[in-house]
Design a protein around this motif. Structure first.
Motif, PDB file in Angstrom:
ATOM      1  N   LYS A  55       0.826  -1.212   0.000  1.00 26.38           N
ATOM      2  CA  LYS A  55       0.000   0.000   0.000  1.00 26.38           C
ATOM      3  C   LYS A  55       0.858   1.260   0.000  1.00 26.38           C
ATOM      4  O   LYS A  55       0.344   2.351  -0.092  1.00 26.38           O
ATOM      5  N   GLY A  56       2.174   1.103   0.144  1.00 30.26           N
ATOM      6  CA  GLY A  56       3.033   2.248   0.384  1.00 30.26           C
ATOM      7  C   GLY A  56       3.330   3.113  -0.817  1.00 30.26           C
ATOM      8  O   GLY A  56       2.989   2.811  -1.949  1.00 30.26           O
ATOM      9  N   GLU A  57       3.991   4.190  -0.519  1.00 28.27           N
ATOM     10  CA  GLU A  57       4.420   5.162  -1.510  1.00 28.27           C
ATOM     11  C   GLU A  57       5.865   4.849  -1.906  1.00 28.27           C
ATOM     12  O   GLU A  57       6.644   4.343  -1.105  1.00 28.27           O
ATOM     13  N   VAL A  58       6.198   5.149  -3.151  1.00 31.45           N
ATOM     14  CA  VAL A  58       7.566   4.935  -3.628  1.00 31.45           C
ATOM     15  C   VAL A  58       8.136   6.243  -4.172  1.00 31.45           C
ATOM     16  O   VAL A  58       7.400   7.154  -4.552  1.00 31.45           O
ATOM     17  N   LEU A  59       9.443   6.289  -4.175  1.00 28.19           N
ATOM     18  CA  LEU A  59      10.171   7.370  -4.812  1.00 28.19           C
ATOM     19  C   LEU A  59      10.797   6.777  -6.059  1.00 28.19           C
ATOM     20  O   LEU A  59      11.553   5.799  -5.970  1.00 28.19           O
ATOM     21  N   LYS A  60      10.452   7.335  -7.225  1.00 27.88           N
ATOM     22  CA  LYS A  60      11.038   6.868  -8.484  1.00 27.88           C
ATOM     23  C   LYS A  60      12.127   7.859  -8.881  1.00 27.88           C
ATOM     24  O   LYS A  60      11.903   9.067  -8.920  1.00 27.88           O
ATOM     25  N   LEU A  61      13.312   7.317  -9.180  1.00 26.90           N
ATOM     26  CA  LEU A  61      14.449   8.127  -9.598  1.00 26.90           C
ATOM     27  C   LEU A  61      14.997   7.591 -10.913  1.00 26.90           C
ATOM     28  O   LEU A  61      15.090   6.374 -11.103  1.00 26.90           O
ATOM     29  N   VAL A  62      15.336   8.489 -11.805  1.00 30.21           N
ATOM     30  CA  VAL A  62      16.016   8.128 -13.043  1.00 30.21           C
ATOM     31  C   VAL A  62      17.314   8.931 -13.052  1.00 30.21           C
ATOM     32  O   VAL A  62      17.296  10.153 -12.890  1.00 30.21           O
ATOM     33  N   SER A  83       9.828   1.488   3.771  1.00 38.45           N
ATOM     34  CA  SER A  83      11.045   0.840   4.255  1.00 38.45           C
ATOM     35  C   SER A  83      12.164   1.835   4.537  1.00 38.45           C
ATOM     36  O   SER A  83      12.986   1.607   5.426  1.00 38.45           O
ATOM     37  N   VAL A  84      12.205   2.918   3.768  1.00 41.43           N
ATOM     38  CA  VAL A  84      13.282   3.899   3.885  1.00 41.43           C
ATOM     39  C   VAL A  84      12.671   5.308   3.919  1.00 41.43           C
ATOM     40  O   VAL A  84      12.768   6.074   2.963  1.00 41.43           O
ATOM     41  N   PRO A  85      12.029   5.684   5.028  1.00 37.37           N
ATOM     42  CA  PRO A  85      11.363   6.986   5.082  1.00 37.37           C
ATOM     43  C   PRO A  85      12.318   8.172   4.926  1.00 37.37           C
ATOM     44  O   PRO A  85      11.911   9.231   4.434  1.00 37.37           O
ATOM     45  N   ASP A  86      13.585   8.021   5.311  1.00 40.56           N
ATOM     46  CA  ASP A  86      14.553   9.116   5.178  1.00 40.56           C
ATOM     47  C   ASP A  86      14.807   9.497   3.724  1.00 40.56           C
ATOM     48  O   ASP A  86      15.293  10.590   3.445  1.00 40.56           O
ATOM     49  N   ALA A  87      14.482   8.620   2.793  1.00 39.56           N
ATOM     50  CA  ALA A  87      14.686   8.924   1.371  1.00 39.56           C
ATOM     51  C   ALA A  87      13.804  10.088   0.922  1.00 39.56           C
ATOM     52  O   ALA A  87      14.136  10.778  -0.043  1.00 39.56           O
ATOM     53  N   TRP A 143      16.304  -6.279  -0.022  1.00 39.60           N
ATOM     54  CA  TRP A 143      15.469  -6.312   1.166  1.00 39.60           C
ATOM     55  C   TRP A 143      16.304  -6.002   2.396  1.00 39.60           C
ATOM     56  O   TRP A 143      17.514  -6.253   2.422  1.00 39.60           O
ATOM     57  N   HIS A 144      15.652  -5.488   3.399  1.00 42.51           N
ATOM     58  CA  HIS A 144      16.205  -5.365   4.754  1.00 42.51           C
ATOM     59  C   HIS A 144      15.263  -6.167   5.626  1.00 42.51           C
ATOM     60  O   HIS A 144      14.141  -5.737   5.901  1.00 42.51           O
ATOM     61  N   VAL A 149      13.279  -3.030   0.019  1.00 40.54           N
ATOM     62  CA  VAL A 149      13.795  -1.668   0.094  1.00 40.54           C
ATOM     63  C   VAL A 149      13.723  -0.974  -1.258  1.00 40.54           C
ATOM     64  O   VAL A 149      13.234   0.140  -1.381  1.00 40.54           O
ATOM     65  N   THR A 150      14.225  -1.658  -2.285  1.00 36.84           N
ATOM     66  CA  THR A 150      14.336  -0.990  -3.578  1.00 36.84           C
ATOM     67  C   THR A 150      14.310  -1.988  -4.730  1.00 36.84           C
ATOM     68  O   THR A 150      14.684  -3.146  -4.578  1.00 36.84           O
ATOM     69  N   TYR A 151      13.836  -1.497  -5.849  1.00 34.32           N
ATOM     70  CA  TYR A 151      13.944  -2.192  -7.125  1.00 34.32           C
ATOM     71  C   TYR A 151      14.687  -1.241  -8.059  1.00 34.32           C
ATOM     72  O   TYR A 151      14.328  -0.079  -8.177  1.00 34.32           O
ATOM     73  N   ALA A 152      15.745  -1.753  -8.686  1.00 37.60           N
ATOM     74  CA  ALA A 152      16.526  -0.918  -9.607  1.00 37.60           C
ATOM     75  C   ALA A 152      16.705  -1.640 -10.927  1.00 37.60           C
ATOM     76  O   ALA A 152      16.909  -2.864 -10.953  1.00 37.60           O
ATOM     77  N   ARG A 153      16.631  -0.878 -12.003  1.00 32.96           N
ATOM     78  CA  ARG A 153      16.923  -1.376 -13.343  1.00 32.96           C
ATOM     79  C   ARG A 153      18.148  -0.597 -13.800  1.00 32.96           C
ATOM     80  O   ARG A 153      18.091   0.615 -13.995  1.00 32.96           O
ATOM     81  N   LEU A 154      19.277  -1.300 -13.944  1.00 32.31           N
ATOM     82  CA  LEU A 154      20.558  -0.695 -14.318  1.00 32.31           C
ATOM     83  C   LEU A 154      20.838  -1.068 -15.767  1.00 32.31           C
ATOM     84  O   LEU A 154      21.029  -2.234 -16.091  1.00 32.31           O
ATOM     85  N   ILE A 155      20.857  -0.054 -16.634  1.00 30.10           N
ATOM     86  CA  ILE A 155      20.900  -0.280 -18.071  1.00 30.10           C
ATOM     87  C   ILE A 155      22.236   0.192 -18.618  1.00 30.10           C
ATOM     88  O   ILE A 155      22.629   1.339 -18.415  1.00 30.10           O
ATOM     89  N   HIS A 156      22.924  -0.718 -19.304  1.00 28.86           N
ATOM     90  CA  HIS A 156      24.249  -0.417 -19.871  1.00 28.86           C
ATOM     91  C   HIS A 156      24.202  -0.602 -21.375  1.00 28.86           C
ATOM     92  O   HIS A 156      23.633  -1.539 -21.865  1.00 28.86           O
TER      93      HIS A 156
END
Length: 156
Positions: A55-62, A83-87, A143-144, A149-156
């Motif tokens: 149900k939580g909120e996420v911060l999306k960063l590119v 999971s990481v409110p300080d973000a 996970w913690h 904690v996070t999902y990241a897609r790292l594209i090279h």
């Protein structure tokens, strides 16, 4: 073919990787947005399509990471603000999210999926490539304890 392995691994910092290759590192925040998850993001977080599992909120960063003046990696990252409110209050234009997360919260479990894809028009424009160019993609979930904690897609 799916290969699963339980191995001890380190999550490298992109800035350190680029420096180790002998290049100058630079980072650029392209997009930052807070909000509810869309259906694909819920799936990446392991939640059901209806979102009942999360149900939580996420911060999306590119972000773009550069080796000298050449784009090295396009990072698309979603951080669980439960999971990481300080973000919520972090200035990710000054500190790359992966670097900050490695310092801010220890991870207990990680999952990596490595694939090859063709660049979309948006990805190609950011990476300075032609649409359809071959890309190496690393998808990482961390996970913690029981909390993702996070999902990241790292594209090279």
């Amino acid at each position: 073919m799916l290969f699963r392995s339980n191995v001890l691994l380190d999550i490298p910092r992109t800035d350190q990787l680029i420096a180790d290759l002998g290049h100058a590192y630079r980072f650029e925040l392209v997009e930052a947005a807070r909000g509810a998850m869309d259906a694909p993001t819920r799936a990446n977080f392991g939640a059901g399509a209806d979102g009942e599992d999360f149900k939580g909120e996420v911060l999306k960063l590119v972000c773009l990471h550069y080796a000298d003046d050449t784009p090295f990696q396009l990072e698309e990252r979603w951080i669980s603000l439960d999971s990481v409110p300080d973000a919520r209050h972090q200035d990710f234009s000054a500190t790359p999210p992966g670097t900050w997360l490695l310092q801010a919260i220890p991870w207990s479990d990680a999952e990596h999926v490595i694939s090859a894809r063709n660049a979309s028009a948006g990805q190609a424009a950011l990476l300075g490539l032609e649409t359809g160019a071959a890309l190496l993609v690393i998808e990482r979930r961390t996970w913690h304890g029981p909390a993702m904690v996070t999902y990241a897609r790292l594209i090279h």
